[in-house]
Enzyme design. Structure first.
Site, PDB file in Angstrom:
ATOM      1  N   ASP A   1       0.866  -1.168   0.000  1.00 44.57           N
ATOM      2  CA  ASP A   1       0.000   0.000   0.000  1.00 44.57           C
ATOM      3  C   ASP A   1       0.913   1.231   0.000  1.00 44.57           C
ATOM      4  O   ASP A   1       2.139   1.118   0.092  1.00 44.57           O
ATOM      5  CB  ASP A   1      -0.967  -0.014   1.203  1.00 44.57           C
ATOM      6  CG  ASP A   1      -2.196   0.871   0.931  1.00 44.57           C
ATOM      7  OD1 ASP A   1      -2.143   1.712   0.021  1.00 44.57           O
ATOM      8  OD2 ASP A   1      -3.216   0.722   1.644  1.00 44.57           O
TER       9      ASP A   1
HETATM   10  C1  BGC Z   1      -5.006   3.367   0.230  1.00 41.75           C
HETATM   11  C2  BGC Z   1      -5.195   2.391  -0.914  1.00 41.75           C
HETATM   12  C3  BGC Z   1      -5.020   3.098  -2.233  1.00 41.75           C
HETATM   13  C4  BGC Z   1      -3.659   3.751  -2.264  1.00 41.75           C
HETATM   14  C5  BGC Z   1      -3.327   4.453  -3.562  1.00 41.75           C
HETATM   15  C6  BGC Z   1      -3.742   4.182   0.078  1.00 41.75           C
HETATM   16  O1  BGC Z   1      -3.695   5.217   0.997  1.00 41.75           O
HETATM   17  O2  BGC Z   1      -5.005   2.648   1.443  1.00 41.75           O
HETATM   18  O3  BGC Z   1      -6.470   1.807  -0.826  1.00 41.75           O
HETATM   19  O4  BGC Z   1      -5.199   2.194  -3.285  1.00 41.75           O
HETATM   20  O5  BGC Z   1      -3.595   4.705  -1.217  1.00 41.75           O
HETATM   21  O6  BGC Z   1      -4.082   5.574  -3.764  1.00 41.75           O
END
Ligand code: BGC
Length: 759
Positions: A300
């Site tokens: 993530d």
């Molecule tokens: C979130 C993800 C997301 C990623 C990219 C993160 O903060 O937890 O769900 O896909 O950002 O935007």
């Protein structure tokens, strides 16, 4: 810029055909999970820096959705990132939604790097690209995986039209604590519903073949148990047993992978002391060895670097080592793989073979997406105009929104309203304006494109002058004179529509709430309007389950309208005025009090169970509050009058290899047609472990014309009754099971018991 892109575009095919990568990519593609010959030979030619680059995914510095810019050659951000591409230190970019900019980046990757390996373009396409569908939690209320598949398909068609190859969706985290703001992104509290919808969304995003120019790679996230954060606090500690993990949090991931999802995202949270991003048991033992997952694991956003803050890595170099060794193939946003992997490999702290394995997965995904054959497969400036916002997508957005609305109550059949002859006061902070229509995760929605509630309601009225609109209060603060204006409007009306609840930014990432209630300022407004005695219809905006109380709960009718997307206000008018009946069901239980949270229907009995609505001392309930839902999972009314009767169980006692059929008669005694979601629940009365009070085993959407009856029948086999034993091995116990066919998880419906025979 456009002219330049067209000129560049003209020479692309020639450039690609001449690139070294193309020469290598002649080998037969391996459609399986393994690495193809051309990927292997490519890896053999890569330097360690190029390999670390392939494992690096960064946010696009320019051309992003929030601030789309002309890729001006003088733009320092663009130049910096283009330089990174040319050096081979980027494998992909995310949240770039402008096809012309994608072309410039892909040109640099294909033409100006040593091996010409194309970039992969990713983005968070959560519930639509530009045509916005209801937030995922809302859409789950349809209980209709086919609908979810169709909206995911439409979202993919629009996203792929601007050059996107990969969506960070679906979120398949089971969410049982309404405080957790990301409840809005998933399918709610139930395992079965989550499983079905996870599979449907994956199929929708990925389409018939990942190679198609309108398919995007799905990413089941967040692996795993992100929704189990302590206290519903986003990013917080997760401490669940392996049993709960395997029975509740992991199954939707398994369904997503079985449906073909070829990527997953390591979650931010720890699980019982081990951060998911450092969790070799999760990513290697369970995901790869046990499930045979052959796709790609991405971290993530800076999740790998966060191992330092978690307190399991000494520094960012150590964090990179731990994450890659645990099984995270690609690093998102932190840049620590490209910064440290070459040195970690040189010092033999990370085996080169592990890096090659991860690179193989990134390249295999690019290959499956058709990018190795044609890096410009999804990059064509003519497509956005032709594919985005097609009338069929707009019609689908309206259908999905309609079917996401849940009617919690409708006293005296106040709804549907007539379209003429009644003066309507539309009151509340969300009555007008473009905000709070779409929900928290719509990076690419066009400003001003959504239909606001006032316009939706007005468009449905035969005489639009019958509508008065008053804001009354802001979402969380008073407006001077607002309450007086609202009560005056209510007095002059025959019926009041009150659009209240949460703003869209109260749910979503990092939006945990300590109390899941309607904000105070709005409660005061509803109380004041209620003193007029006029019938009130509450139109509730929310991204989570809320505890409703007082004047809100006393309203004659309540419709949960979530965040319904770009066509949501027309959809709302369709239901309000009876063009279509409500058919949605709650995918999350609404508690009686905020302090009951986490509340979910499939909880355990305890040794001193609550007695339903009767409060008795020394039983498992909070002081003065029955331990049941205000509106349980599965609840939702229709414009019909639905009665459940006559449960029959055929084929019992159930044999080890047998099947029973459980049947009920469901009748619409009302004067209007209805779509009823008939639900099948089971309880194992005496097992070797405690089991949930009820578990959803199946459900069916049934169309019932006024006055009509239908027999609804479900099959149950021994394998449907199993669970994980003390040794975590699947088992099914002989004995008595209770079964319900009912309109919600806590309604009695019709019920009986049956026996599973030992042999
Ligand atoms: C979130 C993800 C997301 C990623 C990219 C993160 O903060 O937890 O769900 O896909 O950002 O935007």
């Amino acid at each position: 810029m456009q002219r330049r892109c067209i000129l560049l575009g003209g020479s692309l095919i020639a450039i690609w055909a001449a690139s070294p990568a193309r020469a290598l990519f002649k080998a037969v593609e391996d459609e399986g999970a393994g690495t193809s010959e051309r990927v292997r030979s490519l890896i053999a030619r890569m330097t360690i820096e190029e390999k670390a680059g392939q494992l690096t995914l960064m946010t696009s510095a320019v051309g992003g959705p929030i601030n789309p810019v002309n890729p001006d050659p003088a733009n320092p951000q663009l130049n910096r990132q283009l330089e990174e591409v040319r050096r081979g230190s980027l494998g992909g970019l995310f949240n770039l939604g402008v096809v012309e900019v994608a072309r410039v980046f892909q040109m640099a990757a294909v033409k100006e790097t040593r091996l010409g390996i194309p970039l992969i373009f990713a983005a968070d396409i959560i519930h639509g690209f530009q045509t916005i569908f209801p937030v995922p939690l809302a859409e789950a209320s349809s209980f209709d995986p086919d609908l979810c598949e169709r909206t995911a398909r439409a979202a993919a068609v629009e996203a792929a039209a601007v050059g996107l190859d990969w969506t960070f969706a679906p979120m398949v985290d089971v969410a049982r604590d309404a405080r957790w703001g990301r409840s809005v992104e998933g399918a709610g509290e139930d395992v079965l519903l989550n499983r079905r919808i996870a599979a449907a969304r994956v199929k929708g995003f990925q389409g018939r073949s990942l190679r198609d120019d309108d398919a995007v790679l799905a990413c089941a996230k967040h692996f795993a148990a992100y929704g189990a954060a302590e206290g519903g606090l986003d990013y917080s500690t997760v401490d669940v047993s392996e049993r709960t993990l395997r029975e509740v949090y992991l199954p939707p991931f398994k369904s997503a992978f079985d449906a073909g999802a070829l990527s997953t995202m390591a979650a931010f949270n720890e699980i019982s002391g081990v951060p998911a991003t450092a969790n070799a048991w999760l990513m290697r033992d369970v995901l790869r060895r046990e499930w045979g997952f052959g796709g790609l694991v991405v971290s993530d956003y800076t999740g790998d670097l966060e191992l330092v803050e978690h307190g399991v890595a000494r520094d960012e170099r150590d964090a990179a080592r731990i994450a890659i060794m645990a099984g995270v193939d690609m690093s998102m946003a932190s840049g620590i793989y490209r910064k440290h992997l070459p040195d970690l490999v040189a010092k033999e702290e990370v085996p080169l073979a592990r890096v090659d394995e991860a690179v193989g997965r990134v390249l295999a995904v690019k290959e499956r997406l058709g990018l190795l054959d044609d890096p410009f497969r999804r990059i064509d400036a003519k497509r956005p105009g032709a594919r985005i916002g097609q009338p069929r997508h707009v019609a689908l957005a309206r259908e999905a929104a309609r079917r996401s609305i849940v009617m919690l109550k409708n006293e005296g059949g106040l709804l549907p309203l007539p379209t003429s002859g009644k003066r309507i006061a539309l009151i509340g902070p969300f009555a007008e304006g473009q905000q709070n229509i779409n929900g928290p995760w719509t990076l690419f929605a066009k400003r001003g494109q959504g239909v606001d509630i006032e316009s939706g309601v007005r468009a449905a009225l035969s005489d639009p002058s019958l509508l008065t609109v008053v804001k009354g209060v802001n979402a969380t603060s008073p407006v001077p004179g607002g309450i007086e204006a609202a009560t005056a409007a209510a007095k002059a009306a025959d019926v009041v529509l009150m659009v209240i609840g949460e703003t869209e930014m109260m749910s979503g990432e990092a939006q945990s709430r300590s109390e899941v209630v309607v904000p105070e300022a709005q409660l005061r407004l509803v109380e004041a309007v209620a003193t007029t005695g006029k019938p009130i219809v509450v139109l509730l905006k929310t991204g989570r389950a809320l505890a409703l109380d007082g004047a809100v709960l006393d309203a004659k009718a309540i419709l949960v309208t979530w965040f319904l997307g770009s066509e949501g206000s027309h959809a709302l008018a369709d239901v309000l005025f009876g063009k279509h009946g409500p058919s949605g069901r709650l995918p999350v239980s609404f508690p009686r009090r905020a302090g009951q949270v986490p509340y979910y229907y499939a909880h355990k009995s305890t040794g001193r169970p609550d007695l339903g609505n009767k409060l008795q001392a020394y039983r498992a309930h909070y002081s003065g509050v029955p331990n049941s839902a205000l509106f349980p999972f599965g609840h939702g009314l229709t414009y019909g009058d639905i009665v459940y009767e006559d449960l029959r169980i055929a084929g019992q006692p159930l044999d080890r290899n047998g099947e029973i059929r459980v049947t009920a008669t469901v009748t619409n005694r009302g004067a209007r047609p209805a779509t009823e979601v008939v639900q099948l629940y089971v309880r194992d009365v005496a097992a070797t472990l405690t089991r949930p009070l009820r578990e959803l085993k199946d459900y069916r959407l049934v169309e019932l014309a006024a006055g009509k009856s239908v027999s609804v029948s479900f099959a149950l086999r021994p394998e449907d009754l199993g669970y994980l034993g003390v040794d975590l091995k699947p088992r099914t116990d002989a004995g008595i099971f209770r079964v319900w066919i009912s309109p919600s998880a806590e309604a009695e419906g019709v019920t009986d018991t049956f026996e599973l025979r030992s042999d």
